[in-house]
Design an enzyme around this catalytic site. Structure first.
Site, short mmCIF file in Angstrom:
data_model
loop_
_atom_site.label_atom_id
_atom_site.label_comp_id
_atom_site.label_asym_id
_atom_site.label_seq_id
_atom_site.Cartn_x
_atom_site.Cartn_y
_atom_site.Cartn_z
N CYS A 118 0.77 -1.31 0.00
CA CYS A 118 -0.01 0.05 0.10
C CYS A 118 0.87 1.34 0.04
CB CYS A 118 -1.15 -0.13 1.33
SG CYS A 118 -1.73 -1.73 1.39
N HIS A 263 -3.96 6.26 -1.02
CA HIS A 263 -4.02 4.92 -1.20
C HIS A 263 -5.52 4.50 -1.28
CE1 HIS A 263 -4.11 0.48 -1.28
NE2 HIS A 263 -4.39 0.44 0.21
N ASN A 293 -9.20 -2.62 -4.57
CA ASN A 293 -7.97 -2.31 -4.10
C ASN A 293 -6.94 -2.97 -4.52
OD1 ASN A 293 -5.61 -2.16 -2.14
ND2 ASN A 293 -6.86 -2.08 -0.52
#
Length: 336
Positions: A118, A263, A293
């Site tokens: 991330c 993120h 994601n």
């Protein structure tokens, strides 16, 4: 001036059935559990899923080739490759070394992988900037890519959230945005909050071990595991200070930041961060409904979308921040 060109690549939709997994398609794996409510909360309607024989390096290679073509880049001018991935083709060698050959980049170029998710893109920009600043390199190819779907158990509800993708960014003295000063942080005491426990040197063999965590989720040591509550609390605790520290290090006032691209963890978490940090909706990017994601690729994907949609324009200052696996976090300011 340390600037970059961006390109992104989700797995090419050769077949809607093979590559794009919709929420209705996911429902099959969860029986009587209605995933609609979860999907609405995290903000994902569909995600790209790599095929059985498709790797993160395959996607990164295609993203890099598209970047070279789109921006008319001489691949022989690349003198360093860095690849943020948690989905290497092999235990060794590094995928970046294999990509040097596949991409036709000179054998005088350096190359290495680094295992961040991330926060990986922000780390990569900072490393590329330092390489150029020190004279170590002139043109750094920053690749990101993961195939998290290959590490998720079929019945893990995190399948609703995550997607596979890769991106390519060229960092040099020419480009779209100047990279500012970067702030970092690490808290390894939370390492097991996001983990694939088995398969590495500490626990090489698969064990099949499963147990319930405190939130009544199944933790499977052979597969990806994320303690959502712990990660959420970590993010809400760390990100506000990260924003303040990044503003201070870059000598920028909050009101002079035109846009925030963080993120893309999930919609609920991002909305909470925005509210806690008193950032208005018109300055804050949230859009993972069609990608999910994608770990280290979320920030460059978001930047590309923002540029394509004219959300970010020349002369603006944009804060980017990554946070997650490690636990780790990093942020900087891009001046377009």
């Amino acid at each position: 001036m340390y600037k970059g060109y961006f390109n992104i690549l989700p797995p090419p939709p050769l077949s809607m059935c093979e590559n794009i997994l919709t929420n209705s398609g996911l429902q099959f794996f969860f029986g009587n559990i209605d995933i609609t409510k979860i999907a609405k909360s995290v903000g994902v309607n569909q995600r790209y899923v790599a095929t059985e024989n498709q790797t993160a390096a395959d996607m990164a290679c295609e993203a890099a080739n598209k970047l070279f073509e789109e921006w008319n880049v001489d691949r022989k001018s690349i003198d360093f490759i860095i690849f943020s991935t948690q989905s290497s083709d092999y235990f060794l060698p590094a995928s970046s070394c294999v990509l040097q050959h596949r991409l036709g980049i000179s054998t005088t170029a350096g190359a290495f992988d680094y295992g961040l998710g991330c926060s990986g893109y922000t780390y990569g920009l900072a490393m590329a900037k330092s390489f150029i600043d020190s004279g170590l390199a002139r043109n750094v190819l920053l690749l990101t890519g993961d195939t998290i779907s290959k590490y998720l158990h079929p019945e893990d509800k995190n399948r609703i959230l995550f997607g596979d993708s890769a991106t390519a960014t060229l960092i040099s003295n020419e480009g779209l945005a100047e990279i500012g000063e970067t702030v970092y942080g690490t808290d390894g005491s939370g390492a097991e909050a996001i983990i694939v426990k088995n398969g590495g040197s500490r626990h090489l063999a698969r064990t099949g071990h499963e147990e319930k965590d405190g939130a009544d989720n199944v933790r499977r040591d052979d597969y990806f595991y994320m303690n959502g509550e712990q990660v959420f609390n970590f993010t809400i605790d760390r990100v506000p200070q990260l924003i303040d520290d990044t503003l201070s290090k870059n000598n920028v006032k909050k009101e002079h930041i035109d846009y925030y691209v963080f993120h893309q963890a999930n919609k609920f978490m991002l909305n909470t961060i925005r509210k806690v940090c008193s950032i208005t909706k018109d300055k804050f990017y949230i859009n993972i409904e069609n990608t999910g994601n994608t770990t280290s690729s979320t920030i460059p994907i978001a930047l590309k979308h923002c540029l394509d949609e004219n959300k970010i324009q020349k002369g603006q200052q944009v804060m980017i921040a990554g946070f997650g696996v490690g636990l780790s976090w990093a942020a900087t300011v891009l001046k377009f």
